[in-house]
Every structure is written in structure tokens, then in C-alpha cells.
Write a protein that holds these residues in place. Structure first.
Motif, mmCIF file in Angstrom:
data_model
loop_
_atom_site.group_PDB
_atom_site.id
_atom_site.type_symbol
_atom_site.label_atom_id
_atom_site.label_comp_id
_atom_site.label_asym_id
_atom_site.label_seq_id
_atom_site.Cartn_x
_atom_site.Cartn_y
_atom_site.Cartn_z
ATOM 1 N N LEU A 235 0.858 -1.189 0.000
ATOM 2 C CA LEU A 235 0.000 0.000 0.000
ATOM 3 C C LEU A 235 0.891 1.234 0.000
ATOM 4 C CD1 LEU A 235 -2.654 -1.128 2.636
ATOM 5 C CD2 LEU A 235 -2.725 -1.397 0.164
ATOM 6 N N THR A 236 0.894 1.982 -1.100
ATOM 7 C CA THR A 236 1.818 3.106 -1.257
ATOM 8 C C THR A 236 1.305 4.357 -0.571
ATOM 9 O OG1 THR A 236 0.785 3.656 -3.374
ATOM 10 C CG2 THR A 236 2.712 2.222 -3.435
ATOM 11 N N PHE A 237 2.236 5.254 -0.211
ATOM 12 C CA PHE A 237 1.913 6.526 0.441
ATOM 13 C C PHE A 237 1.700 7.606 -0.620
ATOM 14 C CE2 PHE A 237 4.999 5.092 4.031
ATOM 15 C CZ PHE A 237 4.078 4.150 4.444
ATOM 16 N N PRO A 238 0.792 8.603 -0.435
ATOM 17 C CA PRO A 238 -0.250 8.596 0.599
ATOM 18 C C PRO A 238 -1.213 7.440 0.373
ATOM 19 C CG PRO A 238 -0.640 10.370 -0.948
ATOM 20 C CD PRO A 238 0.678 9.780 -1.319
ATOM 21 N N LEU A 239 -1.877 7.009 1.422
ATOM 22 C CA LEU A 239 -2.675 5.792 1.384
ATOM 23 C C LEU A 239 -4.027 6.025 0.704
ATOM 24 C CD1 LEU A 239 -1.908 4.735 5.048
ATOM 25 C CD2 LEU A 239 -0.996 3.649 2.981
ATOM 26 N N GLU A 240 -4.340 5.205 -0.291
ATOM 27 C CA GLU A 240 -5.625 5.307 -0.981
ATOM 28 C C GLU A 240 -6.707 4.651 -0.124
ATOM 29 O OE1 GLU A 240 -5.376 3.682 -4.857
ATOM 30 O OE2 GLU A 240 -3.833 5.081 -5.544
ATOM 31 N N ILE A 241 -7.812 5.358 0.042
ATOM 32 C CA ILE A 241 -8.911 4.869 0.869
ATOM 33 C C ILE A 241 -9.430 3.531 0.340
ATOM 34 C CG2 ILE A 241 -11.278 5.322 1.628
ATOM 35 C CD1 ILE A 241 -9.225 7.049 3.043
ATOM 36 N N LYS A 242 -9.574 3.433 -0.977
ATOM 37 C CA LYS A 242 -10.103 2.204 -1.580
ATOM 38 C C LYS A 242 -9.210 1.012 -1.249
ATOM 39 C CE LYS A 242 -11.532 0.192 -6.000
ATOM 40 N NZ LYS A 242 -11.631 0.396 -7.466
ATOM 41 N N ALA A 243 -7.882 1.200 -1.338
ATOM 42 C CA ALA A 243 -6.946 0.114 -1.049
ATOM 43 C C ALA A 243 -7.011 -0.279 0.420
ATOM 44 C CB ALA A 243 -5.535 0.539 -1.426
ATOM 45 N N LEU A 244 -7.151 0.709 1.313
ATOM 46 C CA LEU A 244 -7.252 0.418 2.742
ATOM 47 C C LEU A 244 -8.520 -0.371 3.057
ATOM 48 C CD1 LEU A 244 -6.101 3.835 4.253
ATOM 49 C CD2 LEU A 244 -4.851 1.674 4.367
ATOM 50 N N LYS A 245 -9.615 -0.016 2.403
ATOM 51 C CA LYS A 245 -10.872 -0.730 2.627
ATOM 52 C C LYS A 245 -10.800 -2.165 2.135
ATOM 53 C CE LYS A 245 -14.174 3.109 2.650
ATOM 54 N NZ LYS A 245 -15.306 3.761 1.929
ATOM 55 N N ASN A 246 -10.062 -2.377 1.039
ATOM 56 C CA ASN A 246 -9.960 -3.721 0.458
ATOM 57 C C ASN A 246 -8.983 -4.611 1.229
ATOM 58 O OD1 ASN A 246 -11.806 -3.178 -1.555
ATOM 59 N ND2 ASN A 246 -10.257 -2.551 -3.039
ATOM 60 N N ALA A 247 -8.144 -4.001 2.035
ATOM 61 C CA ALA A 247 -7.138 -4.770 2.784
ATOM 62 C C ALA A 247 -7.750 -5.322 4.073
ATOM 63 C CB ALA A 247 -5.943 -3.879 3.118
ATOM 64 N N TYR A 248 -7.140 -6.379 4.603
ATOM 65 C CA TYR A 248 -7.532 -6.839 5.934
ATOM 66 C C TYR A 248 -7.262 -5.724 6.940
ATOM 67 C CZ TYR A 248 -8.007 -11.674 4.325
ATOM 68 O OH TYR A 248 -8.413 -12.814 3.686
ATOM 69 N N ILE A 279 -11.011 5.978 7.209
ATOM 70 C CA ILE A 279 -11.190 5.410 5.870
ATOM 71 C C ILE A 279 -12.677 5.256 5.545
ATOM 72 C CG2 ILE A 279 -9.004 4.191 6.130
ATOM 73 C CD1 ILE A 279 -10.512 1.562 6.234
ATOM 74 N N PHE A 280 -13.533 5.441 6.564
ATOM 75 C CA PHE A 280 -14.977 5.318 6.352
ATOM 76 C C PHE A 280 -15.691 6.671 6.350
ATOM 77 C CE2 PHE A 280 -13.471 1.509 8.613
ATOM 78 C CZ PHE A 280 -13.727 0.562 7.637
ATOM 79 N N LYS A 281 -14.918 7.743 6.487
ATOM 80 C CA LYS A 281 -15.534 9.070 6.530
ATOM 81 C C LYS A 281 -14.489 10.129 6.210
ATOM 82 C CE LYS A 281 -14.556 9.421 11.482
ATOM 83 N NZ LYS A 281 -15.084 9.493 12.851
ATOM 84 N N ARG A 282 -14.933 11.303 5.823
ATOM 85 C CA ARG A 282 -14.013 12.425 5.659
ATOM 86 C C ARG A 282 -13.775 13.066 7.020
ATOM 87 N NH1 ARG A 282 -14.038 14.723 0.293
ATOM 88 N NH2 ARG A 282 -15.336 13.476 -1.107
ATOM 89 N N GLY A 283 -12.593 13.616 7.215
ATOM 90 C CA GLY A 283 -12.323 14.300 8.471
ATOM 91 C C GLY A 283 -10.856 14.283 8.809
ATOM 92 N N LYS A 284 -10.546 14.672 10.027
ATOM 93 C CA LYS A 284 -9.157 14.721 10.466
ATOM 94 C C LYS A 284 -9.044 14.346 11.941
ATOM 95 C CE LYS A 284 -8.549 19.072 9.291
ATOM 96 N NZ LYS A 284 -9.856 19.558 8.815
ATOM 97 N N ILE A 285 -7.909 13.783 12.299
ATOM 98 C CA ILE A 285 -7.620 13.372 13.667
ATOM 99 C C ILE A 285 -6.270 13.967 14.050
ATOM 100 C CG2 ILE A 285 -7.091 11.453 15.201
ATOM 101 C CD1 ILE A 285 -9.978 11.451 14.449
ATOM 102 N N GLN A 286 -6.211 14.655 15.189
ATOM 103 C CA GLN A 286 -4.935 15.197 15.647
ATOM 104 C C GLN A 286 -4.088 14.068 16.216
ATOM 105 O OE1 GLN A 286 -5.182 18.130 18.772
ATOM 106 N NE2 GLN A 286 -3.169 18.982 18.286
#
Length: 430
Positions: A235-248, A279-286
Motif C-alpha cells: 500500500l503506497t503513500f499517501p494511502l488510498e482509501i479504496k486500497a485500505l478498505k480492500n485490505a484486511y 477510511i470510512f468518513k471524511r475528516g481529520k484526527i490530531q
């Protein structure tokens, strides 16, 4: 016999090479004296030079000094170079605002590194590994934590890592290898001593081979960890949401951890789970200070923001071309892609971020290593523009400063077969 175990461990992990200078961390205890004695008696066989490195921590007064003298006497008798360091760990740790154990470990490894040896051998045993696993389980551990103490890390080797403390002491007694006993080992106020003196013996009442059983858990954990790392690297950086969802889930979380670590941020369980939820929503985490994990629905990125409501992000486009294609279209490709390097010298994944404290780069063709602050001062880049300068990294660190410098480590040369071309643009996040 325990010496056969040590020999097999050294061979299995390719710990020693002929011509190595090996600095052995020696406290005077049974583990370190067995390790020193084994390497001294086999130095000609392995073709190595052995140096004994002893740190006197200044915690136990005269008894601590006697231990150092004990090690020194062994070295004199056996023709081994002795290197010693004395510190006042309690006082210095308080001044550094660190725990005594943490500070002592830091100073030990700094001292070992200062000896410029090819290898640093420490006497960690299977029992130490078992204790480490139990401590981490009690405090909360991931698969990574269950891997315990690695047999080899960089130039640090641990030849006794498959031997138990009971085996080590029995061999020392049976073969006349003298050792000292640290009286603080019986003080259960230290967490590790409590595990060693209270928990491990109780586990052995259930299973006399409890340490060996824990070793199997460590081995299985390492196998799982290696699999997770291999899958996460896909999984290459920056991380694609679709790839993260498809991964375990475990693979996606490992990729997120690795991405954060490229920014020198270690995610605890809370921040890792919060970042994964993006990966399931838009937003940000500090994550830390002005560093945030941000999801725009397409990619999960880590970035520095001036505040929680805005900032800047880097958009990447890249291309890999053969050396002949690059050289034949040099002017055009250089105009399209402002950064290029030897593709085959890149380690792992490429990531792009803003500068971070402690960043350093060895500048190509100049052969000098500079802090990012000093480099930007030399380039006269205004303070307000510096956070917007992309810093390009691979898994081993910084490989370039976009538009200004490339690292000596990845510079193309006559042997270059493939070029990696990168174009970065600044996208406003507001």
C-alpha cells in the motif's frame, strides 16, 4: 549443550563475520560473563576481535565498582581490551527528566556505539524475551510487541537469545565461569524483577517449560508480523482509501502505522483506531501537536496544519523510466518533473511531508550532512515558506528536498538503470 545453542544461533542469524570487532556489553552477571567467555574462547575460530564494554551506573556504590573491577580482571587475565564508563544514573536521569532504567539503557547504547565496533553483542536471553512479553502483555501489546527482543537489530547481536537463564547459570557453575550477582535483582519494586521473581516461577508451576512455550509464541508472532509488514508495504503513500478498505484490517492498520512513523510519530492504540476510522468518513484526527491524519474520501494523508481547520497538502504525480529514456528526453522530463533519483536505490515506499524536528540530509555531490534548518538558512528560504517545502522520504529516511536537494544515497550514477521522477504541487486544504 548450551554452547551448541549459541553456535546455532550465531549461524542462523548470520551474527558474525570474519574481521569483525565485537564490543560485548558486560555487567559481570552470569549472562554477560558467559557471552564474553564464549566469544573470547572462540575468537580465533570466528576471526573476530573482542572488546569488553562495561558501564558502571553509580547506583549501587562500592558493590557496583567491584563488579566493574571483576570484569576488568577477567579481561586482563584473558587478553581482552576493556572499555569502561562510569555515570551517576540517578542524578543524570533526574536532570534529563527520564526514568533511571530508561536513562541507563540510553547511555549504555550510546557508549557501545561510541566504540565504533562492527558488532555490539548483548547478553539478552530467552528468559529476558519471556519477561519482556509478559510485561508488554500486562501493559497492552500488539503483534509487534509480542515479537519481543530481536536476535539482530542493526549491528546489535544477541547470541544468547535462545538460552534460558537457568541454562546459563548451570553452565557457568559447571565450567568455572565466575560471575557477580547484582543485589538489586531481588528488589521487586522494579517491574522486570517482579516478573522474573514472582510471575515466571508461578508459570513454571503450571508448565516447567513455560519460557520455551513463550518462545513459541514469540516465533509465531514474528511470522505474522513479517506477513503483515510485507502486505502493508504493497500500500503506497499517501494511502488510498479504496486500497485500505480492500485490505484486511490488520494490514491496513500496519500501513497506517508505517505511514505515521515516516513522520516520526508512533501511534498508540487510541490514535491508530481513530485514524483507521477515517477510511470510512471524511475528516481529520490530531496525532501530535500540529500533525493530523486527514481523509478527503480518496486518500488518507498525514500533514502539518496550522490549526485544526486548515493547512496545506501535497499532491504527487510520478513516473519511472529507464536510463536511456530519461537521457534521451532529459530536458522535457526535467521540466515536467522537478525531482528525480535512482529508482533502484529507493528503500520501500516514497512519502512526502513537511519538515520535522531533527531532519537531516546528506547532500549529493557535496558529501556533507546538514540539518534541515541549516540547509534552509543557507538557501535563504523565508520562515513562513519553510513548512510548505516538500521533504521526500523513503523507508530509510530523507532522500530529497523538493526543488533544492537530493540525498547522496539515491543520486543517479553510471550504474543507474531506472529513474524515479516526481512532481509535487501544493493543494490548499481549506
Amino acid at each position: 549443550m548450551i554452547t551448541d545453542k549459541i553456535e546455532k544461533t550465531i549461524e542462523k542469524y548470520n551474527m558474525l563475520s570474519s574481521g569483525d570487532t565485537v564490543a560485548v556489553g558486560v555487567s559481570g552477571g552470569a549472562d554477560s560473563m558467559l557471552l564474553l567467555d564464549y566469544l573470547v574462547k572462540n575468537r580465533e575460530r570466528y576471526g573476530i576481535t573482542v572488546v569488553a564494554a562495561n558501564v558502571e551506573h553509580g547506583i549501587r556504590g562500592e558493590s557496583s565498582k567491584r563488579d566493574s573491577e571483576f570484569v576488568k580482571a577477567y579481561c586482563t587475565k584473558n587478553g581482552v581490551e576493556f572499555k569502561g564508563l562510569s555515570i551517576n544514573a540517578t542524578k543524570e536521569a533526574a536532570e534529563a527528566k527520564m526514568g533511571v532504567e530508561e536513562y541507563s539503557r540510553k547511555r549504555r547504547y550510546e557508549f557501545f556505539a561510541s566504540l565504533s565496533a562492527d558488532k555490539i553483542a548483548t547478553a539478552h536471553s530467552l528468559s529476558d524475551s519471556a519477561e519482556t512479553v509478559l510485561l508488554r502483555l500486562a501493559r497492552g501489546s500488539s503483534i509487534r510487541g509480542l515479537c519481543s527482543i530481536p536476535p539482530v537489530r542493526d549491528n546489535i547481536i544477541r547470541p544468547l537469545i535462545e538460552c534460558t537463564a537457568d541454562e546459563i547459570r548451570a553452565y557457568c557453575r559447571d565450567n568455572g565461569i565466575g560471575f557477580v550477582v547484582d543485589e538489586t535483582n531481588s528488589d521487586n519494586a522494579y517491574s522486570r524483577n517482579f516478573v522474573r521473581n514472582e510471575i515466571i516461577p508461578r508459570l513454571k508451576e503450571l508448565n516447567p517449560a513455560a519460557e520455551t512455550a513463550i518462545a513459541r509464541l514469540i516465533s509465531s508472532s514474528k511470522e505474522v508480523d513479517e506477513m503483515l509488514e510485507a502486505e502493508a508495504e504493497k500500500l503506497t503513500f499517501p494511502l488510498e482509501i479504496k486500497a485500505l478498505k480492500n485490505a484486511y484490517t490488520a494490514v491496513a492498520k500496519r500501513a497506517i502505522q508505517n505511514y505515521a512513523e515516516s513522520f516520526k510519530i508512533s501511534l498508540d492504540e487510541k490514535h491508530l483506531n481513530e485514524t483507521y476510522s477515517l477510511i470510512f468518513k471524511r475528516g481529520k484526527i490530531q496525532l501530535k501537536g500540529d500533525v493530523f491524519a486527514v481523509s478527503d474520501g480518496e486518500c488518507l494523508t498525514v500533514k502539518r496544519l496550522e490549526d485544526a481547520s486548515g493547512g496545506a497538502d501535497f499532491c504527487l504525480s510520478f513516473k519511472t523510466v529507464s536510463a536511456s529514456e530519461f537521457l534521451n528526453n532529459y530536458e522535457l522530463l526535467k521540466k515536467q518533473f522537478a525531482f528525480y533519483c535512482d529508482c533502484d536505490k529507493i528503500v520501500g515506499n516514497i512519502s512526502v511531508r513537511s519538515r520535522a524536528e531533527g531532519d537531516r540530509i546528506t547532500i549529493a555531490k557535496r558529501g556533507v550532512t546538514k540539518s534541515m534548518k541549516k540547509l534552509m538558512n543557507e538557501l535563504k528560504i523565508p520562515e513562513d515558506k519553510r513548512p510548505l517545502i516538500p521533504v521526500i522520504c523513503d523507508n530509510n529516511g530523507i532522500i530529497g528536498v523538493y526543488g533544492y536537494a537530493v540525498s547522496q544515497r539515491v543520486i543517479p550514477d553510471d550504474e543507474t538503470k531506472n529513474y524515479y521522477l516526481l512532481k509535487i504541487s501544493l493543494e490548499d486544504n481549506n
